[in-house]
Design a protein around this motif. Structure first.
Motif, PDB file in Angstrom:
ATOM      1  N   LEU A 124       0.843  -1.191   0.028  1.00  0.00           N
ATOM      2  CA  LEU A 124       0.106   0.005  -0.004  1.00  0.00           C
ATOM      3  C   LEU A 124       0.839   1.252   0.065  1.00  0.00           C
ATOM      4  N   TRP A 125       1.985   1.130   0.853  1.00  0.00           N
ATOM      5  CA  TRP A 125       2.632   2.483   0.756  1.00  0.00           C
ATOM      6  C   TRP A 125       3.502   2.540  -0.403  1.00  0.00           C
ATOM      7  N   GLN A 126       4.017   1.380  -1.202  1.00  0.00           N
ATOM      8  CA  GLN A 126       4.494   1.775  -2.417  1.00  0.00           C
ATOM      9  C   GLN A 126       3.924   2.178  -3.197  1.00  0.00           C
ATOM     10  N   HIS A 127       2.458   1.463  -3.501  1.00  0.00           N
ATOM     11  CA  HIS A 127       1.564   2.344  -4.517  1.00  0.00           C
ATOM     12  C   HIS A 127       1.447   3.786  -4.091  1.00  0.00           C
ATOM     13  N   LEU A 128       1.090   4.200  -2.990  1.00  0.00           N
ATOM     14  CA  LEU A 128       0.531   5.664  -2.658  1.00  0.00           C
ATOM     15  C   LEU A 128       2.042   6.414  -2.998  1.00  0.00           C
ATOM     16  N   PHE A 129       3.066   5.792  -2.627  1.00  0.00           N
ATOM     17  CA  PHE A 129       4.329   6.775  -2.901  1.00  0.00           C
ATOM     18  C   PHE A 129       4.549   6.892  -4.135  1.00  0.00           C
ATOM     19  N   TRP A 130       4.626   5.659  -4.736  1.00  0.00           N
ATOM     20  CA  TRP A 130       4.911   5.693  -6.243  1.00  0.00           C
ATOM     21  C   TRP A 130       3.825   6.389  -7.217  1.00  0.00           C
ATOM     22  N   LEU A 131       2.778   6.324  -6.706  1.00  0.00           N
ATOM     23  CA  LEU A 131       1.481   7.274  -7.340  1.00  0.00           C
ATOM     24  C   LEU A 131       1.946   8.808  -7.665  1.00  0.00           C
ATOM     25  N   THR A 167      -7.827   3.480   0.317  1.00  0.00           N
ATOM     26  CA  THR A 167      -7.112   2.633   1.467  1.00  0.00           C
ATOM     27  C   THR A 167      -8.229   2.068   2.329  1.00  0.00           C
ATOM     28  N   TYR A 168      -9.429   2.677   2.731  1.00  0.00           N
ATOM     29  CA  TYR A 168     -10.684   2.133   3.481  1.00  0.00           C
ATOM     30  C   TYR A 168     -10.802   0.773   2.608  1.00  0.00           C
ATOM     31  N   LEU A 169     -10.973   0.959   1.086  1.00  0.00           N
ATOM     32  CA  LEU A 169     -11.710  -0.094   0.441  1.00  0.00           C
ATOM     33  C   LEU A 169     -10.802  -1.244   0.452  1.00  0.00           C
ATOM     34  N   ALA A 211     -11.341  11.596 -12.786  1.00  0.00           N
ATOM     35  CA  ALA A 211     -10.811  10.792 -13.736  1.00  0.00           C
ATOM     36  C   ALA A 211      -9.391  10.226 -13.356  1.00  0.00           C
ATOM     37  N   LEU A 212      -8.521  11.130 -12.822  1.00  0.00           N
ATOM     38  CA  LEU A 212      -7.413  10.502 -12.397  1.00  0.00           C
ATOM     39  C   LEU A 212      -7.433   9.684 -11.182  1.00  0.00           C
ATOM     40  N   ALA A 213      -8.021  10.216 -10.174  1.00  0.00           N
ATOM     41  CA  ALA A 213      -8.378   9.666  -8.781  1.00  0.00           C
ATOM     42  C   ALA A 213      -9.019   7.977  -9.233  1.00  0.00           C
ATOM     43  N   ILE A 214     -10.143   8.027  -9.946  1.00  0.00           N
ATOM     44  CA  ILE A 214     -10.811   6.743 -10.417  1.00  0.00           C
ATOM     45  C   ILE A 214      -9.965   5.925 -11.067  1.00  0.00           C
ATOM     46  N   PHE A 215      -9.202   6.305 -12.021  1.00  0.00           N
ATOM     47  CA  PHE A 215      -8.277   5.666 -12.915  1.00  0.00           C
ATOM     48  C   PHE A 215      -7.105   4.808 -12.012  1.00  0.00           C
ATOM     49  N   CYS A 216      -6.396   5.691 -11.323  1.00  0.00           N
ATOM     50  CA  CYS A 216      -5.289   5.367 -10.518  1.00  0.00           C
ATOM     51  C   CYS A 216      -5.698   4.349  -9.465  1.00  0.00           C
ATOM     52  N   PHE A 217      -6.868   4.775  -8.616  1.00  0.00           N
ATOM     53  CA  PHE A 217      -6.985   3.726  -7.468  1.00  0.00           C
ATOM     54  C   PHE A 217      -7.644   2.416  -7.829  1.00  0.00           C
ATOM     55  N   THR A 218      -8.461   2.529  -9.063  1.00  0.00           N
ATOM     56  CA  THR A 218      -9.043   1.305  -9.445  1.00  0.00           C
ATOM     57  C   THR A 218      -8.106   0.510  -9.839  1.00  0.00           C
ATOM     58  N   VAL A 219      -6.962   0.888 -10.786  1.00  0.00           N
ATOM     59  CA  VAL A 219      -5.830   0.217 -11.124  1.00  0.00           C
ATOM     60  C   VAL A 219      -5.126  -0.400  -9.842  1.00  0.00           C
ATOM     61  N   MET A 220      -4.843   0.561  -9.162  1.00  0.00           N
ATOM     62  CA  MET A 220      -4.040  -0.014  -7.705  1.00  0.00           C
ATOM     63  C   MET A 220      -4.985  -0.960  -6.771  1.00  0.00           C
ATOM     64  N   LEU A 221      -6.046  -0.872  -6.730  1.00  0.00           N
ATOM     65  CA  LEU A 221      -6.906  -1.991  -5.956  1.00  0.00           C
ATOM     66  C   LEU A 221      -7.052  -3.276  -6.823  1.00  0.00           C
ATOM     67  N   THR A 222      -6.996  -3.055  -7.894  1.00  0.00           N
ATOM     68  CA  THR A 222      -6.937  -4.426  -8.810  1.00  0.00           C
ATOM     69  C   THR A 222      -5.651  -4.856  -8.936  1.00  0.00           C
ATOM     70  N   PHE A 259      -4.375  -5.575  -6.120  1.00  0.00           N
ATOM     71  CA  PHE A 259      -4.281  -6.107  -4.622  1.00  0.00           C
ATOM     72  C   PHE A 259      -5.593  -7.133  -4.918  1.00  0.00           C
ATOM     73  N   GLY A 260      -6.062  -7.365  -5.964  1.00  0.00           N
ATOM     74  CA  GLY A 260      -7.202  -8.380  -6.166  1.00  0.00           C
ATOM     75  C   GLY A 260      -8.242  -8.264  -5.158  1.00  0.00           C
ATOM     76  N   VAL A 261      -8.722  -6.858  -5.172  1.00  0.00           N
ATOM     77  CA  VAL A 261      -9.940  -6.734  -4.304  1.00  0.00           C
ATOM     78  C   VAL A 261     -11.308  -7.114  -4.617  1.00  0.00           C
ATOM     79  N   TRP A 262     -11.058  -7.003  -6.058  1.00  0.00           N
ATOM     80  CA  TRP A 262     -12.522  -7.522  -6.824  1.00  0.00           C
ATOM     81  C   TRP A 262     -12.931  -8.967  -6.815  1.00  0.00           C
ATOM     82  N   SER A 263     -11.941  -9.673  -6.598  1.00  0.00           N
ATOM     83  CA  SER A 263     -12.289 -11.214  -6.419  1.00  0.00           C
ATOM     84  C   SER A 263     -12.076 -11.699  -4.979  1.00  0.00           C
ATOM     85  N   ARG A 264     -12.457 -10.856  -4.057  1.00  0.00           N
ATOM     86  CA  ARG A 264     -12.464 -11.484  -2.844  1.00  0.00           C
ATOM     87  C   ARG A 264     -13.702 -12.046  -2.363  1.00  0.00           C
TER      88      ARG A 264
END
Lengths: 680, 207, 117
Positions: free
Chosen positions: A259-266, B50-52, C99-110, C112-117
């Motif tokens: 999580l840190w790495q993602h946030l940091f590199w974002l 982060t929460y999600l 748009a940037l927030a949705i894109f980047c964080f969707t990719v990040m969460l992906t 981590f595999g959150v969608w398949s929990r």
């Protein structure tokens, strides 16, 4: 706003008006001079100089840190530095060079030049501009105070968890809070410059007529605008973990260090474009001037810059290839990383094409600009090799990576910034730097730089890891490490030459408006510029406006000097102030109100400039107080800092942009003693 | 963007009459505020994601949303915040047509509604803490409190700005020509409201 | 004190509307628009809360809640923040952030595999 009136011999104009209200601390006016004048200035040029001077001092400190590291690593099994000292030094070297050198140098140049290049008198929010500088300075000093208060940050400039979360002591707290403070400076500066460029361009200065340096700086500001909040959150989460035992990076509680790495590199990846784009912009200004040719492919240069900024948001995990993301993720990021090389490569070809068949003059700024193109290309190439995932798995955490980023950040950004320093020094300071010393600086730096960082490629491929404080002999690393150490001292020598150059040329000279026969608007005004920049806001009719005023083309397309500079009246003939050194330029009385279209009106009107203020400085002081309070968990101090900050903000907000005593009514002869308050 | 701008422009409805003309005809402050709000999307995006990320990942047996969330209670405070957006825009409409008394009524109402929201949140937090959920219990508690805490801090700052506007208006320092100041505070306020719209749905309502 | 005024939504000049044409001292025609929008928002919120209790929609709960919140978001931003009627520049600045927030964080969460929990 301050009305600038002339200093005529014997004139009492500089006295404070008799009916000025007495306050607890009198507000500085446009006439305030000396140290207090600098501390309260809202003039973008002075602020730019302060940014640059402070950043240069930090450069020397960061360089000293590097020398210490190189002494330790020059030979195997050295005990010059202990491991924990080494950790502090390499952390601070990186943090300093990135956040306290390259960013503020770029900010300083942008601050000074953007208004000039777009034909404006200042930035959109002058007091916020001053605030940004003081916050930066205060943040840097705060971070460095850690050396005396238990030890400097020691978890790497990138602060990976769980290490940075769990390191005892306050070192990493100083890192986290220090960067937070610096982030505030960057964010406010970004908003300021974005609004300035969008909204304060001179008539006729369309976006596609702006100098490339303006474009690249603008894109970098947008990157800052969106990237800073991410690292803000990351640092808050880290601080909460360290101070309040939250679980954001607590692996035992189920958190994932990635999580840190993602946030940091974002944040971190856009950050590297923030570091390079302004320097690319500088090179795009310098090369055309000393090739006496326009920049090749202006539109492509603009769009490639935008493309880099945009695509830079899609590559961040290439810093995480070895972290276990899995094949799908790394492949996707590898592809995007390959793609981003395209707009970058395009720029390199355009720079080369700019010089091709040009009439080249190898002045010092030109040498540094060409050096940029060459060194950045090398750094870019090693970067491309990092984009190949299996290759990177070998390269990561070795000196090969260290080679890459020093080639792009030193050979790239710093060379570009030095090009800018030599190129614009006459404009800022009203004096030329010595060409011979400049060239000695360049060649020494070029030699030293390549000696220092070239071997890192080899060392990395030979397996030398990063972030080790010593290494055993017998690994085959000894020779190149020694070469590198020698190179680092040659770099230091080159910087001494640079300092000598500035020292030798500290007396003001008559450089004129346009010593380089340049292309852009900042060269239409005196060196150094008067406080109000332009006597009249220029009317822009083309790209490279100044060039087209000076030159036309003959039937073969060759540039021919015009006999009379075209169109815009009053652009020449503005006298250089011989005593204009140090930016304490005497305010000039100016004819013509800013909104008139160069008709040369004779009636006396005044140019309104914003008044100085001490509130930006005072507000900035609250931030380290809050930080110290938080770090040492002395809540009273933190609250005190908060109160100071908020109270200052209120005082600032309620203070008008123009001090009433800065608003004389009419006429150039006003002695200042018959003032009436005139609405701003 | 304009390609040519005459140096002396006519009045622009967007631009404060005291300011010189701008390249776009839009006021600097408004451009700045929208740029700032754009950046705030990244701030809250980081906290929300982060929460999600941590959702359902806390150590089993430790406190979770189902243990503490009181949906009816939070729905009421969400409604309160939503209505504060209404009163905010009503105050803007009032000042734009020169009705300063009504402007103050609506500004004060907005501030009170916002303050109620924050008070409600604060109360909610004390209940959670009493039920054994503090900052450091698990991933859920840390991320919940920090996310909603950041939001609550933003609301609080908004309330302070509203009260400042009220005070300025009372002292005659907020004429119709300065309506944009109310508009800017309003933009910030509505943004804080829409962030809550997202938080309420993603954090409270979606299981 | 000047009479009641109205202001058309596309930020036009301020125009006097005499009382006989519908301008009143306290209740402006434009105000009703906002009140209506607020009522719609309140209703949507009520529906959202109801949905969260209603077993019948459990299968589509998340997507429908997200859709409703997007609707509320767009209404507040479009009407209360006036973005629908203002310069495109503001929309671009704001949408860029979203748009940037949705894109980047969707990719990040992906990742981590959150969608398949």
């Amino acid at each position: 706003m301050a009305i600038v009136t002339p200093e005529r011999p014997g004139s009492p104009a500089l006295q404070q008006p008799l009916n000025a209200p007495v306050r607890f601390l009198r507000r500085p006016t446009g006439y305030t001079k000396g140290l207090w004048g600098w501390m309260t200035t809202v003039d973008h040029k002075k602020i730019g100089i302060m940014y640059s001077a402070s950043a240069f001092i930090f450069f020397l400190i960061g360089g000293l840190e590097a020398l210490l590291l190189r002494v330790q690593l020059g030979a195997p099994d050295q005990t010059f530095l202990r491991a924990d000292t080494y950790n502090q030094l390499f952390t601070m070297h990186g943090t300093t060079m990135i956040f306290l050198v390259i960013m503020p140098l770029s900010a300083g140049l942008a601050n000074y030049l953007l208004p000039l290049m777009i034909g404006a008198r200042d930035v959109a929010f002058p007091r916020i501009n001053a605030f940004g500088f003081w916050v930066f300075l205060v943040g840097g000093l705060f971070m460095y105070s850690s050396f005396f208060l238990g030890g400097a940050p020691n978890g790497g400039w990138f602060g990976y968890v769980p290490l940075s979360r769990n390191i005892p002591g306050h070192n990493m707290d100083y890192w986290a809070f220090g960067l937070q403070i610096l982030g505030i400076a960057s964010l406010t500066g970004a908003i300021n410059l974005i609004v300035t460029v969008i909204n304060m361009r001179a008539p006729g200065m369309s976006l596609m007529r702006m100098p490339i340096f303006v474009w690249m700086s603008l894109i970098a500001q947008f990157l800052l605008l969106f990237a800073i909040p991410v690292i803000t959150v990351a640092l808050f989460l880290l601080s909460f973990d360290r101070l309040f035992s939250t679980n954001f990076f607590n692996v035992a509680a189920g958190s994932d260090p990635l999580l840190w790495q993602h946030l940091f590199w974002l944040f971190g990846h856009p950050e590297v474009y923030i570091l390079i784009l302004p320097a690319m912009g500088i090179v795009s200004e310098v090369l055309p001037v000393f090739s006496r040719k326009p920049l090749f492919g202006y539109q492509v240069m603009v769009f490639s810059g935008i493309a880099i900024g945009f695509m830079g948001w899609g590559v961040w995990a290439h810093h995480m290839f070895a972290s276990g993301l899995g094949p799908v993720a790394v492949s996707a990021f590898s592809a995007s990383t390959m793609f981003i090389a395209v707009p970058t490569g395009v720029k390199i070809f355009n720079w080369i094409s700019t010089m091709w068949r040009g009439k080249l003059t190898f002045t010092t700024p030109m040498m540094f600009a060409i050096g940029f193109v060459a060194m950045f290309t090398i750094g870019g190439l090693s970067g491309v090799t990092h984009g190949v995932v299996p290759g990177d798995t070998q390269q990561t955490d070795t000196y090969y990576i260290v080679a890459h980023f020093h080639y792009v950040l030193f050979g790239g950004s710093m060379f570009g910034l030095f090009a800018g320093a030599y190129y614009w020094y006459p404009k800022f300071a009203g004096r030329m730097l010595d060409e011979r010393l400049g060239k000695i600086h360049f060649w020494l730096m070029f030699l030293g730089f390549n000696m220092t960082f070239g071997p890192f490629h080899i060392l990395g491929l030979q397996g030398m890891p990063r972030r080790i404080y010593t290494y055993p002999e017998g690994r085959g690393w000894d020779v190149w490490n020694m070469v590198s150490t020698i190179g680092s001292f040659i770099i230091a020598l080159s910087i001494a030459v640079f300092i000598l150059n500035m020292w030798k040329n500290r007396k003001p000279q008559e450089v004129g408006d346009d010593p380089w026969d340049a292309r852009t608007l900042e060269w239409t005004i005196p060196s150094p510029p008067p406080e109000y920049n332009f006597k009249e806001i220029p009317l822009v009719t083309s790209r490279d406006e100044l060039w087209h005023r000076k030159y036309t083309e003959d039937e073969h397309g060759r540039s021919v000097r015009r006999e009379v500079v075209a169109e815009q009246p009053k652009m020449e003939g503005t006298e250089v102030e011989p005593s204009g050194a140090e930016g304490n330029a005497t305010p000039d009385h100016v004819d013509g109100e800013e909104a008139h279209e160069g008709s040369g009106e004779e009636h006396e009107e005044h140019i309104h400039m914003p008044s100085p203020s001490y509130w930006p400085l005072v507000t900035s002081l609250g931030l380290p107080v809050i930080s110290y309070g938080m770090i040492y968990k002395t809540w009273a101090v933190a609250i005190l800092g908060g109160v100071l900050t908020v109270a200052s903000l209120y005082a600032w907000a309620l203070e008008p942009a123009t001090a009433p005593e800065d608003t004389p009514v009419h006429g150039p002869d006003t002695s200042g003693d018959d003032l009436e308050a005139v609405p701003a | 963007m304009t390609t040519t701008v005459t140096a002396s422009s006519g009045s622009h409805a967007e631009v404060d009459p005291g300011h010189p003309p701008t390249s776009t005809g839009l006021s600097n402050e408004k451009v700045a505020m929208w740029a700032f709000l754009g950046s705030e999307c990244l701030l809250f995006g980081s906290l929300i994601s982060t929460y999600l990320l941590f959702k359902g990942q806390s150590q089993p047996g430790t406190i979770g949303p189902d243990d503490v969330f009181d949906i009816p209670y939070t729905s009421v405070s969400s409604f309160v915040l939503l209505m504060s957006s209404l009163t905010m825009v009503l105050s803007l409409a009032a000042i734009q047509r020169g009705d300063h008394r009504l402007t103050r009524v609506w500004i004060l109402t907005t501030a009170l509604l916002g303050a109620s929201f924050v008070a409600g949140q604060a109360y909610e937090f004390t209940v959670f803490v009493r039920e054994g959920m503090n900052l450091r219990v698990n991933l859920f508690s840390s991320s919940f409190f920090v996310l909603t805490g950041f939001h609550g801090a933003h609301v609080t700052i908004g309330v302070l700005m509203l009260l400042s506007l009220y005070s300025l208006s009372m002292r005659g320092k907020l004429p119709t020509s300065k309506a944009e100041t109310v508009e800017l505070v309003g933009l910030y306020w509505h943004f804080v409201d829409v962030v809550w719209i997202v938080i309420f749905t993603l954090i409270y309502l979606i299981p | 004190m000047s009479g009641p005024t109205t202001r058309d939504e596309a930020t036009g000049p301020v125009v006097e509307v005499p009382p006989e044409e519908g301008g009143t001292h306290h209740d402006h025609p434009g105000d009703w628009k906002y009140i209506k929008i607020a009522l719609i928002l309140a209703v949507i919120t009520a529906v959202e809360v109801a949905f969260s209790y209603w077993e019948a929609v459990e299968g589509i709960l998340a997507p429908s809640l997200i859709a409703m919140s997007i609707l509320k978001f767009v209404m507040v931003v479009g009407y209360f923040m006036h973005l629908k009627f203002d310069s495109r520049l503001f929309r671009r600045l704001f949408v860029a952030g979203i748009a940037l927030a949705i894109f980047c964080f969707t990719v990040m969460l992906t990742t981590f595999g959150v969608w398949s929990r």
